[in-house]
Motif scaffolding. Structure first.
Motif, PDB file in Angstrom:
ATOM      1  N   ARG A  38       0.828  -1.206   0.000  1.00 27.80           N
ATOM      2  CA  ARG A  38       0.000   0.000   0.000  1.00 27.80           C
ATOM      3  C   ARG A  38       0.855   1.247   0.000  1.00 27.80           C
ATOM      4  O   ARG A  38       1.910   1.263   0.619  1.00 27.80           O
ATOM      5  N   ALA A  51      -8.607   0.757  -0.453  1.00 25.19           N
ATOM      6  CA  ALA A  51      -7.585  -0.128  -1.031  1.00 25.19           C
ATOM      7  C   ALA A  51      -7.383   0.200  -2.511  1.00 25.19           C
ATOM      8  O   ALA A  51      -6.247   0.245  -2.999  1.00 25.19           O
ATOM      9  N   GLU A 100      -4.932   2.817  -2.944  1.00 21.95           N
ATOM     10  CA  GLU A 100      -3.592   2.683  -2.342  1.00 21.95           C
ATOM     11  C   GLU A 100      -2.779   1.471  -2.798  1.00 21.95           C
ATOM     12  O   GLU A 100      -1.564   1.437  -2.614  1.00 21.95           O
ATOM     13  N   VAL A 101      -3.422   0.437  -3.371  1.00 27.82           N
ATOM     14  CA  VAL A 101      -2.661  -0.778  -3.681  1.00 27.82           C
ATOM     15  C   VAL A 101      -1.700  -0.564  -4.847  1.00 27.82           C
ATOM     16  O   VAL A 101      -1.996   0.149  -5.800  1.00 27.82           O
TER      17      VAL A 101
END
Ligand SMILES: *Cc1c(COP(=O)(O)O)cnc(C)c1O
Length: 370
Positions: free
Chosen positions: A289, A337, A340-341
């Motif tokens: 992340r 997510a 951010e991934v």
């Protein structure tokens, strides 16, 4: 400057060219392109590799999911619960079967469906739960099986990214009613075109799926049920039989790359991918992340490293599923997510110094982590 891609299919072909070319030549010489001995052998060998009593080769991972839903009797008016964080095909297969996908939020550490949130989404129309073993790591299956049993629901494992992954020592694809695998070229076991397979411990389902993939046939001229032209190509089966012999070795190398990332990222002060004690992942993707993903991607790109995002839009936010009426913020863990991934390069032939170098590049931009 070295250029490291996210996945390198050319390096793999170069390492097995002779074997592959011989297998392709064999099929061309025998002109047995549909079903036949290659498909029979592949089904047996894939079942044995996974550790499942039955495997049925089909035309793609998406078709595998669709055929299983059909075999389970899922259709119009039914609902199927699945994860909001997946490739679109998980939901697409549910719609192909005539049913409605119901998206559930994910665990923030594993990115797989959060079992604690499933019960609240069950209605009298719910027929099945479809957990996805995302990035090659098993979903938390025991609580999923428990809620499924309590409500008499089928469990269809989307194992498209998880060939050989284990949950508490059990191979994925043998835990629910059936498991669906993709052999899309970039997957851990990749064909040279579209292909997929279904594994199951249920003999009744296996028999039905063998008919469903081949026009509902019971014998050459007798069609027992409504079926599909969803067979695996004999050419792809022959190619996959060659690759299957290397899959244990390739998986071990992916695991070594995963461990190298764990060590290098931790040393650089960056949180590595999280693996629960019950999971044995096969690292289809290695995902971290970033608070500032754009900066991390730009820094990696200028150092010669490609990176990816799986996936930037959670399924409930996809325009095609807007009709299902989810509001922004309704599945907040997936939405965060998705922002951010970051997927780092991983494939069996990845140069062994790459994880360390990538960690140094990332340390310089301090991408952060929750
Ligand atoms: C690749 C993939 C599929 C679809 O497989 P195809 O072989 O491309 O049809 C389904 N689910 C997930 C999670 C995937 O990654």
């Amino acid at each position: 400057m070295t250029q490291i891609p996210l996945v390198d299919l050319k390096a793999q072909y170069a390492s097995i060219k002779q074997e592959i070319d011989a297998a392709v030549a064999r099929v061309l010489t025998e002109t047995s392109f549909i079903m036949g001995p290659e498909v029979r052998a592949f089904d047996e060998e894939f079942a044995a590799w996974i550790g499942a009593p039955h495997a049925i080769g089909v035309s793609s991972g998406t078709d595998a999911l669709h055929l299983v839903l059909r075999a389970l009797g899922v259709g119009a008016g039914d609902e199927v619960i699945t994860s909001a964080m997946s490739f679109v095909a998980s939901a697409e297969a549910i719609v192909m079967a005539g049913a409605t996908p119901v998206f559930v939020d994910i665990d923030p550490c594993t990115y797989n469906i959060d079992p604690a949130l499933i019960a609240a989404r069950i209605t009298p129309r719910t027929k099945a739960i479809m957990p996805v073993h995302l990035y090659g790591q098993s979903a938390d299956m025991d609580p999923i099986l428990e809620v499924a049993r309590a409500h008499k629901l089928a469990v269809v494992e989307d194992a498209a990214q998880a060939h050989g992954a284990k949950y508490k020592g059990r191979p994925v694809g043998t835990i629910g009613d059936a498991g669906c695998f993709s052999f899309y070229p970039g997957k851990n076991l990749g064909a040279y075109g579209d292909a997929g397979a279904i594994t199951t411990t249920r003999a009744d389902l296996a028999e039905k799926l063998r008919m469903l993939r081949d026009h509902g046939r019971r014998s050459k001229y007798e069609h027992l049920i409504d079926g599909y032209g969803n067979r695996i190509d004999a050419l792809q089966a022959a190619i996959l039989r060659v690759k299957l012999k290397h899959l244990t070795d390739w998986t071990a190398r992916r695991r070594a790359v995963g461990t190298a990332y764990d060590v290098a990222l931790t040393a650089a002060g960056i949180t590595p991918a999280i693996v629960p004690s019950w999971a044995e992942p096969v690292w289809h993707l290695y995902v971290i992340r970033c608070d500032d993903r754009a900066a991390a991607q730009a820094a990696l790109k200028s150092a010669g490293y490609e990176s990816g995002v799986h996936y930037p839009i959670p399924l409930h936010c996809q325009p095609v599923y807007a009709r299902l009426g989810y509001a922004t913020g309704s599945l907040p863990v997936s939405e965060r997510a998705a922002e951010e991934v970051l997927s780092l390069p991983i494939y069996p032939e990845l140069p062994s110094d790459a994880p360390g170098r990538i960690a140094s590049v990332l340390a310089a931009v301090r991408p952060g982590r929750i």
